[in-house]
Design a protein around this motif. Structure first.
Motif, PDB file in Angstrom:
ATOM      1  N   VAL A 116       0.881  -1.184   0.000  1.00 59.35           N
ATOM      2  CA  VAL A 116       0.000   0.000   0.000  1.00 59.35           C
ATOM      3  C   VAL A 116       0.909   1.221   0.000  1.00 59.35           C
ATOM      4  CG1 VAL A 116      -1.867   1.207   1.165  1.00 59.35           C
ATOM      5  CG2 VAL A 116      -1.708  -1.284   1.333  1.00 59.35           C
ATOM      6  N   THR A 117       0.861   2.003  -1.080  1.00 60.07           N
ATOM      7  CA  THR A 117       1.782   3.132  -1.226  1.00 60.07           C
ATOM      8  C   THR A 117       1.018   4.402  -1.542  1.00 60.07           C
ATOM      9  OG1 THR A 117       2.086   2.729  -3.594  1.00 60.07           O
ATOM     10  CG2 THR A 117       3.605   1.620  -2.092  1.00 60.07           C
ATOM     11  N   ALA A 118       1.684   5.510  -1.256  1.00 58.17           N
ATOM     12  CA  ALA A 118       1.183   6.843  -1.630  1.00 58.17           C
ATOM     13  C   ALA A 118       2.391   7.667  -2.036  1.00 58.17           C
ATOM     14  CB  ALA A 118       0.430   7.498  -0.483  1.00 58.17           C
ATOM     15  N   ARG A 119       2.245   8.420  -3.111  1.00 57.97           N
ATOM     16  CA  ARG A 119       3.364   9.240  -3.583  1.00 57.97           C
ATOM     17  C   ARG A 119       2.824  10.442  -4.347  1.00 57.97           C
ATOM     18  NH1 ARG A 119       4.966   8.130  -9.070  1.00 57.97           N
ATOM     19  NH2 ARG A 119       3.545   6.618 -10.039  1.00 57.97           N
ATOM     20  N   PRO A 120       3.566  11.551  -4.337  1.00 58.35           N
ATOM     21  CA  PRO A 120       3.106  12.726  -5.096  1.00 58.35           C
ATOM     22  C   PRO A 120       3.313  12.527  -6.598  1.00 58.35           C
ATOM     23  CG  PRO A 120       5.231  13.152  -4.067  1.00 58.35           C
ATOM     24  CD  PRO A 120       4.798  11.807  -3.580  1.00 58.35           C
ATOM     25  N   VAL A 121       2.343  12.931  -7.384  1.00 60.82           N
ATOM     26  CA  VAL A 121       2.420  12.900  -8.837  1.00 60.82           C
ATOM     27  C   VAL A 121       1.941  14.247  -9.365  1.00 60.82           C
ATOM     28  CG1 VAL A 121       2.149  10.406  -9.033  1.00 60.82           C
ATOM     29  CG2 VAL A 121       0.116  11.864  -8.962  1.00 60.82           C
ATOM     30  N   THR A 122       1.977  14.383 -10.680  1.00 57.17           N
ATOM     31  CA  THR A 122       1.582  15.658 -11.293  1.00 57.17           C
ATOM     32  C   THR A 122       0.131  15.999 -10.999  1.00 57.17           C
ATOM     33  OG1 THR A 122       3.161  15.230 -13.076  1.00 57.17           O
ATOM     34  CG2 THR A 122       1.492  16.936 -13.470  1.00 57.17           C
ATOM     35  N   VAL A 167      -1.874  13.384  -5.487  1.00 52.86           N
ATOM     36  CA  VAL A 167      -1.269  12.293  -4.711  1.00 52.86           C
ATOM     37  C   VAL A 167      -1.879  10.986  -5.214  1.00 52.86           C
ATOM     38  CG1 VAL A 167      -0.989  11.249  -2.435  1.00 52.86           C
ATOM     39  CG2 VAL A 167      -0.870  13.740  -2.704  1.00 52.86           C
ATOM     40  N   GLU A 168      -0.999  10.011  -5.507  1.00 52.03           N
ATOM     41  CA  GLU A 168      -1.458   8.724  -6.016  1.00 52.03           C
ATOM     42  C   GLU A 168      -1.441   7.690  -4.892  1.00 52.03           C
ATOM     43  OE1 GLU A 168      -0.107   6.642  -9.905  1.00 52.03           O
ATOM     44  OE2 GLU A 168       1.030   5.686  -8.275  1.00 52.03           O
ATOM     45  N   PHE A 169      -2.563   6.953  -4.742  1.00 54.33           N
ATOM     46  CA  PHE A 169      -2.689   5.835  -3.815  1.00 54.33           C
ATOM     47  C   PHE A 169      -2.678   4.558  -4.638  1.00 54.33           C
ATOM     48  CE2 PHE A 169      -4.543   9.539  -1.904  1.00 54.33           C
ATOM     49  CZ  PHE A 169      -4.254   9.456  -0.546  1.00 54.33           C
ATOM     50  N   ARG A 170      -1.907   3.561  -4.204  1.00 58.50           N
ATOM     51  CA  ARG A 170      -1.747   2.336  -5.000  1.00 58.50           C
ATOM     52  C   ARG A 170      -1.794   1.119  -4.070  1.00 58.50           C
ATOM     53  NH1 ARG A 170       0.852   0.835 -10.040  1.00 58.50           N
ATOM     54  NH2 ARG A 170       0.913   3.059 -10.461  1.00 58.50           N
ATOM     55  N   VAL A 171      -2.509   0.074  -4.516  1.00 56.52           N
ATOM     56  CA  VAL A 171      -2.574  -1.205  -3.811  1.00 56.52           C
ATOM     57  C   VAL A 171      -2.087  -2.281  -4.775  1.00 56.52           C
ATOM     58  CG1 VAL A 171      -4.055  -2.908  -2.692  1.00 56.52           C
ATOM     59  CG2 VAL A 171      -4.470  -0.462  -2.337  1.00 56.52           C
ATOM     60  N   ARG A 172      -1.038  -2.984  -4.367  1.00 53.94           N
ATOM     61  CA  ARG A 172      -0.399  -3.979  -5.241  1.00 53.94           C
ATOM     62  C   ARG A 172      -0.382  -5.332  -4.540  1.00 53.94           C
ATOM     63  NH1 ARG A 172       2.487  -7.489  -7.709  1.00 53.94           N
ATOM     64  NH2 ARG A 172       4.433  -7.015  -8.802  1.00 53.94           N
ATOM     65  N   ASP A 173      -0.997  -6.362  -5.199  1.00 49.18           N
ATOM     66  CA  ASP A 173      -0.998  -7.702  -4.610  1.00 49.18           C
ATOM     67  C   ASP A 173      -0.200  -8.657  -5.484  1.00 49.18           C
ATOM     68  OD1 ASP A 173      -2.684  -9.028  -6.624  1.00 49.18           O
ATOM     69  OD2 ASP A 173      -4.302  -7.780  -5.825  1.00 49.18           O
TER      70      ASP A 173
END
Length: 586
Positions: free
Chosen positions: A502-508, A511-517
């Motif tokens: 579960v990640t969050a990072r600044p983008v253009t 803020v992008e939230f991402r869930v990767r399984d």
């Protein structure tokens, strides 16, 4: 030879004539100048020297006169140019020397004077002869210039008369031919026999006229019949239909479309659609997809060309719903590589009855879901009372039954919650409470909600969160709901003892939230449909799971908060879902 080469040669010929006339005139002028210069240089100077000596002769033997005479005699000796002039000059020198020896002797002076006269006579005759030569040169120049000038004049006159006719005659024939073709006389032909551009133009025109003649005699009747039949079909259709040409002029419109636009057919046919749109809101909306990008007005949402979009239009006094579909008409002509845009057809299909049924369905689902929440809450309360030891202790079989009932009640409550959310989405009544929220709070809430379910299967939830992230402007409940949905799907489809990032990072975009399984992932043929309503992708056992509403609701929630949502198709060993939210303005 092409026309450009012919014009170039004609101009070059004219330039050559000018050069010839100028060169000939310059040559004879140079000859005349040389003849005149010869007279002045050779004879007139000798006359001048002789005249000075004649003036000095009476004053001899005066010393100045002797010096003057001797000086001019030396100059004359240096200017010997005519036959016999050298002998006469030598005689004059002997006589002058004799005079200087014998003194003032009149006989010597007389001989010297006679010698000077002979010198003048020689130069005079030479001047007359050279003058005749110059005169002959002038006469020759006049004759040659007259002859060459006359020939050049005749050539230029012929060129001036014939060359414009050479250019104008094919153009006149072409103009006449075009007029005949305009009058539908396709048997007209041009008769220009040449190998230049005019000949090629005439041959191309004749081929065009031949093709038009064939087309006129073979297809016209059938085309007119088909046109009449299509017009009849368009008029009797219950859907509104508008046809535009490639320049967006109205070609045809049926009665339904005229009624919806509130204009007569005569006010539409042949008119420029953007001009009609300037005073008609519906037309402005309909032609959005056929206008150049820079001329489009803001319309939300704009569907891509060829796809249907829903419009609310008042048909009479009733609020009706129509789907708009704009279909480009492309034709491929013989010899063309790419199709040519011939126009557009705009279709308005009345879907009011379907919309009413859909609204009734939505209201029914919302009502039933809302009514189900009360008994479900009662069931959960009863289950909680059964867990209370004060009510009575349950045996192991009863506890298992209570657990199963609780799981089913939770699943039923989740389904009713999704149905209520979908009802909000379909009715356009999504209620938002936008406020600045820290991304870490959203992630913490979602992770805590799924921590127990993940721990039961020994799935590790790995959080990657930068130390500093800007606050996002969102509804915290809706954003948390979406992230919980992502995590619940990831936990459901992940193998035991795996990991979910579960990640969050600044983008253009914010803020992008991402869930990767690391589960089975989404099949390539299903990736474009995962956000569609009621679509359920097969799980690890090959059977679809869930209600097919969670991702559809998530997409609507995120878009309503000016965010973006999607599936990372570059991930193959599992699935990675993401969404972005805008940053809170400072």
């Amino acid at each position: 030879m092409n026309l450009q080469s012919k014009i170039f040669l004609a101009l070059a010929f004219m330039f050559a004539i000018i050069l010839l006339m100028g060169g000939l005139g310059g040559y004879y002028l140079n000859q005349l100048a040389n003849d005149s210069q010869a007279i002045l240089r050779d004879n007139y100077v000798s006359f001048e020297y002789s005249s000075r000596m004649q003036r000095a002769l009476p004053r001899l033997p005066d010393a100045d006169a002797v010096a003057d005479f001797d000086r001019n005699l030396k100059k004359q000796e240096a200017n010997i140019t005519e036959v016999g002039e050298a002998e006469v000059t030598a005689t004059l020198r002997r006589e002058f020397n004799q005079f200087r020896k014998e003194g003032n002797t009149e006989a010597v002076k007389q001989r010297m004077l006679q010698t000077l006269f002979r010198l003048d006579d020689i130069n005079g005759q030479a001047m007359v002869r050279k003058n005749e030569v110059a005169k002959q040169t002038a006469d020759d120049a006049l004759v040659w210039l007259a002859v060459v000038g006359t020939v050049c004049f005749l050539i230029v006159l012929s060129f001036t008369i014939n060359f414009p006719a050479y250019i104008a005659r094919p153009l006149r024939e072409l103009t006449q031919g075009i007029k005949q073709v305009t009058n539908r006389n396709f048997e007209e032909r041009l008769h220009v026999e040449s190998s230049d551009e005019f000949g090629e133009l005439a041959r191309s025109f004749n081929r065009m006229a031949e093709k038009l003649d064939e087309y006129e005699h073979s297809n016209l009747a059938r085309i007119l019949f088909e046109k009449k039949r299509i017009e009849t079909l368009i008029q009797i259709m219950s859907d509104g239909i508008i046809g535009l040409d490639q320049n967006r002029y109205v070609l045809f419109v049926n009665q339904v479309a005229s009624r919806l636009l509130g204009l007569n057919e005569s006010e539409l046919l042949g008119k420029y659609a953007p001009d009609i749109a300037a005073a008609n809101d519906l037309m402005r909306t309909l032609i959005q997809e056929v206008m150049p990008p820079l001329q489009r007005t803001q319309e939300a949402p704009n569907s891509p060309t060829g796809e249907a979009s829903l419009l609310k239009i008042y048909d009479g006094d009733k609020e009706s719903y129509f789907t708009r579909q704009t279909q480009p008409v492309d034709i491929v002509r013989t010899g063309d590589v790419q199709p040519v845009r011939a126009g557009y057809v705009i279709v308005l299909k009345n879907v009011t009855s379907y919309k009413e049924l859909d609204l009734a369905k939505t209201n029914f689902i919302a009502t039933v879901s809302h009514e189900l929440k009360t008994p479900i809450a009662s069931i959960k309360m009863s289950l909680k009372l059964l867990d209370d030891q004060r009510v009575g202790e349950l045996n192991d079989e009863q506890k298992e039954l209570v657990t199963n009932v609780r799981d089913d009640a939770d699943r039923l409550l989740s389904i009713t919650g999704e149905l209520l959310n979908m009802a909000q989405v379909e009715t356009g009544q999504i209620q938002l409470n936008l406020q600045p929220v820290a991304p870490g709070d959203i992630i913490s809430y979602a992770v805590n909600a799924l921590r127990v379910a993940a721990a039961q299967r020994q799935i590790k939830l790995h959080i990657d969160l930068p130390a500093v992230l800007p606050q996002v402007r969102t509804d915290p409940d809706k954003a948390s709901w979406v992230l919980v949905n992502f995590l619940s799907n990831a936990v459901r489809h992940s193998p035991d003892e795996s990991r979910i990032d579960v990640t969050a990072r600044p983008v253009t975009q914010g803020v992008e939230f991402r869930v990767r399984d690391r589960g089975a992932g989404i099949r390539p043929e299903h990736r474009d449909r995962v956000f569609d309503r009621y679509f359920r992708a097969p799980g690890t056992n090959g059977q679809p799971s869930g209600t097919g509403l969670g991702l559809a609701i998530s997409s609507e929630f995120i878009q309503s908060m000016n965010g973006q949502i999607g599936l990372d198709t570059t991930v193959t060993d599992g699935a990675a879902f993401w969404f972005t939210l805008p940053v809170e303005a400072s």
